[in-house]
Design an enzyme around this catalytic site. Structure first.
Site, PDB file in Angstrom:
ATOM      1  N   GLU A 220      59.257  72.162 136.786  1.00 16.30           N
ATOM      2  CA  GLU A 220      59.053  71.479 135.899  1.00 16.30           C
ATOM      3  C   GLU A 220      59.725  71.516 134.648  1.00 16.30           C
ATOM      4  OE1 GLU A 220      57.109  68.990 136.514  1.00 16.30           O
ATOM      5  OE2 GLU A 220      56.403  69.465 138.471  1.00 16.30           O
ATOM      6  N   CYS A 254      56.219  68.363 126.542  1.00 10.86           N
ATOM      7  CA  CYS A 254      57.286  68.235 127.391  1.00 10.86           C
ATOM      8  C   CYS A 254      57.518  66.496 127.579  1.00 10.86           C
ATOM      9  CB  CYS A 254      57.304  68.694 128.619  1.00 10.86           C
ATOM     10  SG  CYS A 254      55.847  68.271 129.509  1.00 10.86           S
TER      11      CYS A 254
HETATM   12  P1  NAD Z   1      60.926  78.783 128.448  1.00  9.95           P
HETATM   13  O1  NAD Z   1      61.593  78.339 129.629  1.00  9.95           O
HETATM   14  O2  NAD Z   1      61.483  79.701 127.520  1.00  9.95           O
HETATM   15  O3  NAD Z   1      59.582  79.761 129.149  1.00  9.95           O
HETATM   16  C1  NAD Z   1      58.972  79.354 130.307  1.00  9.95           C
HETATM   17  C2  NAD Z   1      58.452  80.624 131.093  1.00  9.95           C
HETATM   18  O4  NAD Z   1      59.600  81.498 131.460  1.00  9.95           O
HETATM   19  C3  NAD Z   1      57.649  81.688 130.121  1.00  9.95           C
HETATM   20  O5  NAD Z   1      56.666  82.295 130.746  1.00  9.95           O
HETATM   21  C4  NAD Z   1      58.875  82.852 129.741  1.00  9.95           C
HETATM   22  O6  NAD Z   1      58.248  83.898 129.746  1.00  9.95           O
HETATM   23  C5  NAD Z   1      59.623  82.585 131.004  1.00  9.95           C
HETATM   24  N1  NAD Z   1      61.023  83.080 131.030  1.00  9.95           N
HETATM   25  C6  NAD Z   1      61.644  83.249 129.606  1.00  9.95           C
HETATM   26  N2  NAD Z   1      62.999  83.767 129.936  1.00  9.95           N
HETATM   27  C7  NAD Z   1      63.062  84.141 131.251  1.00  9.95           C
HETATM   28  C8  NAD Z   1      64.013  84.480 131.913  1.00  9.95           C
HETATM   29  N3  NAD Z   1      65.321  84.775 131.644  1.00  9.95           N
HETATM   30  N4  NAD Z   1      63.769  84.585 133.500  1.00  9.95           N
HETATM   31  C9  NAD Z   1      62.659  83.986 133.855  1.00  9.95           C
HETATM   32  N5  NAD Z   1      61.556  83.669 133.219  1.00  9.95           N
HETATM   33  C10 NAD Z   1      61.736  83.646 131.795  1.00  9.95           C
HETATM   34  O7  NAD Z   1      59.802  77.569 128.034  1.00  9.95           O
HETATM   35  P2  NAD Z   1      58.953  77.486 126.874  1.00  9.95           P
HETATM   36  O8  NAD Z   1      59.706  77.453 125.448  1.00  9.95           O
HETATM   37  O9  NAD Z   1      57.953  78.384 126.894  1.00  9.95           O
HETATM   38  O10 NAD Z   1      58.372  75.824 127.129  1.00  9.95           O
HETATM   39  C11 NAD Z   1      59.051  74.769 126.314  1.00  9.95           C
HETATM   40  C12 NAD Z   1      59.910  73.997 127.613  1.00  9.95           C
HETATM   41  O11 NAD Z   1      59.152  73.911 128.476  1.00  9.95           O
HETATM   42  C13 NAD Z   1      60.300  72.944 126.995  1.00  9.95           C
HETATM   43  O12 NAD Z   1      61.771  72.482 127.379  1.00  9.95           O
HETATM   44  C14 NAD Z   1      59.527  71.683 127.591  1.00  9.95           C
HETATM   45  O13 NAD Z   1      60.093  70.636 128.081  1.00  9.95           O
HETATM   46  C15 NAD Z   1      59.181  72.386 128.939  1.00  9.95           C
HETATM   47  N6  NAD Z   1      58.066  72.146 129.520  1.00  9.95           N
HETATM   48  C16 NAD Z   1      57.894  71.319 130.549  1.00  9.95           C
HETATM   49  C17 NAD Z   1      56.831  70.656 131.211  1.00  9.95           C
HETATM   50  C18 NAD Z   1      56.756  70.052 132.454  1.00  9.95           C
HETATM   51  O14 NAD Z   1      55.778  69.965 133.065  1.00  9.95           O
HETATM   52  N7  NAD Z   1      57.881  69.443 132.767  1.00  9.95           N
HETATM   53  C19 NAD Z   1      55.772  71.121 130.571  1.00  9.95           C
HETATM   54  C20 NAD Z   1      55.565  72.023 129.404  1.00  9.95           C
HETATM   55  C21 NAD Z   1      56.855  72.485 129.049  1.00  9.95           C
END
Ligand code: NAD
Length: 493
Positions: A220, A254
């Site tokens: 997602e 998002c």
């Molecule tokens: P992110 O990708 O930075 O982090 C998401 C999760 O991944 C966190 O738990 C983080 O600790 C973990 N993570 C970070 N680096 C990692 C790695 N190298 N390997 C594995 N896991 C890792 O996202 P964010 O900044 O927390 O959220 C914002 C993003 O999420 C935006 O792009 C937004 O559009 C998207 N988002 C999508 C939805 C959806 O339902 N499609 C909903 C909310 C947010």
């Protein structure tokens, strides 16, 4: 508050996963009653922790209104739990499937079996619902789950950990906290399914890590979701809805409209009306009680950088709404801002904004709009304001996005019976409702041998009976169908 992320070494997480798997194998597939009971336990816990959750989210963001957390997160969680509980019997029902004539008297059906242990990784922007709705879905489908919330909302993660530890044994539901390193180790675990919500960049890494164990993933992700305002459609309702979508959670959503495509005759009216609607929604400007702060200084600086880039490249940057004298009284608030006439080379038109900035571009024709959208990565959501006429149909038919909202923004997410998920760079797979149940279930096909199946009569040594049966089977319908005989046959003759 504590920032004591568990930072468990991977071996600890592996042993947690092994415990959950052993318990899953020991206890077998949970009945509908056990699943509903787990959902009800979760529901009661969320309501009992309501105040703590709202306080923790607000503290993590610097400020977020209780109402916003309740409306945008808790209502969604409770509504999902209720929907899943109410429809669980139907979702779990085995499905009879077609049986070819050759195998008649046998029965074919599909059973939806829990996959086992689901890994759930969540971002910070809706730190409660993006953990708990996937969890409710996993439980409804009869699974156990390990959860990894975001490190950027540590207080909320603390409350979630407490809530879930009090509600479920660790071999049923477990929370693991930590940052990117923990995320990387978590995504490398041999789950039976992994649901990741977060950015497209991290989604790529997660999918790579999961592929080592061939763990199926639902991603997602994010991206730039356009809102298209049809010609002559700038009105209170349309702009009110765009303001809501863009400024709820200060744009850190998002599915928020990322940028607006407005007919060239309507741009001035759009800007004026947007300002009026922002003033009405947030009468004290960015310090209004219902206006959220930006989650971290890193994100705040990134957003300031986007505006700096727009100004430097000659973009028309307009802060809208009320500008109170003490706008800086609250931490990390950013005024709602339009970037009018945003050109492609501006950073606001190149990366997902995820903040209260709305670039506005003008268009002349719907074809131009369609080409613009199709020249970019497929968005998570697409919004259109206008009548359901030929223009609207053309836009929907010729673009591909996750979901679509017509005359609203973001409301598709709240529809329990719609799949939720992006496409291409904005995501893979879907959840919510029956799609979520099926994503987290294994569709197991079962064929039960009947007494008189033809193949069971036709065993070696093959003889005349086999020739007759083959002739009858292979003759099939096509040979005798006039359609099949028509053009193709003539051409090849
Ligand atoms: P992110 O990708 O930075 O982090 C998401 C999760 O991944 C966190 O738990 C983080 O600790 C973990 N993570 C970070 N680096 C990692 C790695 N190298 N390997 C594995 N896991 C890792 O996202 P964010 O900044 O927390 O959220 C914002 C993003 O999420 C935006 O792009 C937004 O559009 C998207 N988002 C999508 C939805 C959806 O339902 N499609 C909903 C909310 C947010």
């Amino acid at each position: 508050m504590t920032a004591d992320y568990d930072n468990r070494p991977p071996t600890d997480m592996e042993s947690l996963l092994s415990r959950q798997r052993a318990a899953f194998l020991r206890d077998g597939i949970p009945t509908i009653y056990q699943r509903k009971e787990r959902l009800q336990r979760l529901r009661a816990a969320v309501l009992a922790y309501r105040n703590q959750l709202e306080d923790a989210v607000s503290a993590d963001f610097g400020h977020r209104s209780r109402h916003e957390t309740a409306i945008m997160e808790l209502v969604g969680v409770i509504q999902s739990i209720d929907y899943l509980s109410r429809h669980l019997r139907r979702f779990m029902r085995t499905e009879r499937r077609h049986v070819a004539l050759t195998y008649r008297s046998g029965r074919a059906y599909v059973e939806y079996q829990p996959k086992g242990i689901i890994g759930i990784m969540a971002p910070w922007n809706y730190p409660v619902s993006l953990v708990l709705i996937p969890l409710a879905t996993a439980l409804a489908a009869g699974n156990r789950a390990m959860l990894k919330p975001s490190e950027l909302t540590p207080r909320t993660s603390d409350v979630l950990k407490d809530l879930l530890t009090q509600t479920f044994p660790a071999d049923e539901v477990a929370v693991v906290r930590g940052g990117p390193d923990m995320g990387a180790a978590f995504s490398a675990l041999a789950f039976d399914h992994l649901l990741f919500t977060g950015s497209t960049q991290v989604g790529r890494k997660v999918m790579k890590a999961a592929s080592d164990n061939l763990v199926p993933v639902t991603l997602e992700l994010g991206g730039k979701s356009p809102v298209v305002v049809g010609r002559g459609q700038v009105n209170d309702r349309a702009i009110g809805s765009i303001v809501f979508g863009k400024l709820a959670n200060a744009g850190q959503t998002c599915v928020a409209p990322d940028y607006a495509l407005v007919h060239e005759d309507d741009v001035d009216a759009f800007v004026k009306q947007f300002d009026v609607a922002v003033r009405a929604a947030y009468p004290e400007g960015p310090t209004s009680v219902d206006y959220s702060s930006i989650v971290s200084s890193g994100h705040y600086d990134r957003l300031k950088g986007l505006l700096g880039d727009a100004r430097q490249k000659g973009g028309r940057v307009l802060e809208v709404g009320v500008h109170p004298e003490h706008a800086t009284r609250r931490i990390r608030t950013m005024a709602p801002t339009l970037v009018v006439g945003a050109r492609d080379d501006l950073a606001v038109m190149q990366e997902e904004i995820f903040g209260p900035i709305l670039p506005v571009r003008s268009y002349r024709t719907m074809d131009e709009v369609i080409d613009f959208i199709n020249a970019r990565p497929r968005p998570l959501a697409l919004y259109y304001f206008g009548s359901r006429d030929a223009e609207c149909n053309k836009l929907l038919a010729r673009t591909t996005s996750g979901n679509v909202g017509i005359n609203n923004t973001m409301m598709h997410v709240a529809q329990d019976d719609l799949p939720f998920g992006g496409v291409g760079p904005s995501g893979m797979g879907a959840y919510h409702g029956i799609e979520g149940f099926r994503t987290m279930s294994h569709a197991k096909g079962v064929f039960v041998q009947g007494q008189w199946n033809l193949p069971s009569l036709l065993r070696a040594p093959f003889g005349r009976l086999v020739d007759l049966a083959l002739a009858a089977t292979l003759r099939g319908k096509r040979a005798s169908s006039p359609k099949a005989r028509a053009p193709g046959v003539h051409q090849s003759a």
